[in-house]
Enzyme design. Structure first.
Site, short mmCIF file in Angstrom:
data_model
loop_
_atom_site.label_atom_id
_atom_site.label_comp_id
_atom_site.label_asym_id
_atom_site.label_seq_id
_atom_site.Cartn_x
_atom_site.Cartn_y
_atom_site.Cartn_z
N PRO A 284 -54.44 0.36 -16.62
CA PRO A 284 -53.26 -0.48 -16.87
C PRO A 284 -53.42 -1.44 -18.04
CG PRO A 284 -54.43 -1.15 -14.87
CD PRO A 284 -55.03 0.14 -15.30
N ASN A 285 -52.32 -1.59 -18.75
CA ASN A 285 -52.16 -2.53 -19.87
C ASN A 285 -52.91 -2.14 -21.14
OD1 ASN A 285 -50.51 -4.43 -18.38
ND2 ASN A 285 -52.35 -4.88 -17.20
N ASN B 257 -61.82 3.68 -19.23
CA ASN B 257 -61.66 2.23 -19.17
C ASN B 257 -60.61 1.98 -18.08
OD1 ASN B 257 -61.16 -0.46 -19.33
ND2 ASN B 257 -60.92 -0.52 -21.57
N ARG C 71 -66.89 -13.31 -18.96
CA ARG C 71 -65.52 -13.75 -18.69
C ARG C 71 -65.39 -14.33 -17.27
NH1 ARG C 71 -61.39 -9.33 -20.37
NH2 ARG C 71 -60.01 -11.14 -20.21
N ALA D 35 -58.08 -3.47 -15.17
CA ALA D 35 -58.27 -4.36 -14.01
C ALA D 35 -58.64 -3.60 -12.74
CB ALA D 35 -57.00 -5.17 -13.79
N GLU E 161 -68.17 4.55 -17.86
CA GLU E 161 -67.19 3.46 -17.78
C GLU E 161 -67.34 2.58 -19.02
OE1 GLU E 161 -67.82 1.05 -14.30
OE2 GLU E 161 -66.33 -0.45 -14.92
N HIS F 139 -65.63 -0.88 -21.32
CA HIS F 139 -64.74 -2.05 -21.41
C HIS F 139 -64.87 -2.62 -22.82
CE1 HIS F 139 -64.10 -2.20 -17.08
NE2 HIS F 139 -65.37 -1.88 -16.98
N ASP G 64 -63.50 6.48 -5.41
CA ASP G 64 -63.61 7.69 -4.59
C ASP G 64 -63.24 8.94 -5.39
OD1 ASP G 64 -64.42 6.21 -2.43
OD2 ASP G 64 -62.53 6.33 -1.34
N ARG H 97 -51.97 -6.74 -27.38
CA ARG H 97 -52.34 -7.55 -26.21
C ARG H 97 -53.58 -8.39 -26.50
NH1 ARG H 97 -55.64 -4.96 -21.16
NH2 ARG H 97 -55.56 -6.77 -19.78
N TYR I 37 -59.37 -8.43 -27.05
CA TYR I 37 -59.47 -6.96 -27.05
C TYR I 37 -59.46 -6.34 -28.46
CZ TYR I 37 -58.57 -7.64 -22.09
OH TYR I 37 -58.66 -8.05 -20.78
C1 DQA Z 1 -61.00 -4.49 -19.65
C2 DQA Z 1 -61.56 -5.66 -18.83
C3 DQA Z 1 -60.76 -5.87 -17.56
O1 DQA Z 1 -61.26 -6.98 -16.83
C4 DQA Z 1 -59.30 -6.13 -17.89
O2 DQA Z 1 -58.55 -6.23 -16.70
C5 DQA Z 1 -58.73 -5.10 -18.81
C6 DQA Z 1 -59.53 -4.65 -19.94
C7 DQA Z 1 -61.71 -4.35 -21.02
O3 DQA Z 1 -61.62 -3.29 -21.62
O4 DQA Z 1 -62.35 -5.29 -21.49
O5 DQA Z 1 -57.57 -4.70 -18.67
O6 DQA Z 1 -61.21 -3.29 -18.94
#
Ligand code: DQA
Length: 155
Positions: free
Chosen positions: A10-11, A74, A107, A77, A98, A100, A87, A18, A23
């Protein structure tokens, strides 16, 4: 040729716009274009999936078991609380990296823990958009190692 699924949670479709101080300024499309290019340079095919919905992300991970060799994700949240995503990753048994963009350990405390890392091969954070790039290189190296281990010795 390895087949890799790149999953954004998400996002992350808003990348570039954003919170650029957190980011970075590189757009979502630009990151994906670079990832596809780097994958191709390394003889891999990369397909991109983004959703803001947990269920759609679970579906994409499940679907990947029919075609992909590995996953770069990624989870946004959802990393911090989605047992459903965890799962799904466990279930498909595909090597998963994974990533980020931000350094989640530097943070807010609620971002320090990710429930997905224990079922991933590893986790990279804090390198901006290059976290994706390093994650892709790491996954390709893992897939190459596995392929080599499975190749019977010549003769
Ligand atoms: C994130 C870190 C997460 O805590 C956050 O909710 C994101 C972006 C990152 O890429 O740094 O949406 O995954």
């Amino acid at each position: 040729m390895f087949k890799i699924l790149l999953v954004h949670g998400p996002n992350l479709n808003l990348l570039g716009w954003r919170e650029p101080a957190v980011y970075g300024k590189m757009s979502f499309d630009e990151i994906n274009a670079r990832m596809i290019k780097v994958a191709a340079e390394n003889d891999a095919e990369l397909r991109v999936f983004q959703s803001n919905s947990e269920g759609a992300l679970v579906d994409a991970i499940q679907e990947a078991r029919h075609w992909a060799d590995g996953i770069v994700i990624n989870p946004g949240a959802y990393s911090h609380y989605s047992i459903a995503l965890r799962d799904a990753i466990s279930a498909v048994k595909l090597p998963t990296v994974e990533v980020h963009l931000s350094n989640i350990h530097a943070r807010e405390e609620f971002r320090h823990r990710t429930v997905l890392t224990p079922v991933c091969v590893g986790m990279l954070c804090g390198f901006g958009w290059r976290s994706y790039l390093h994650g892709l290189h790491a996954l390709i190296a893992i897939l190459q190692d596995r392929a080599q281990a499975e190749t019977p010795p010549a003769g």
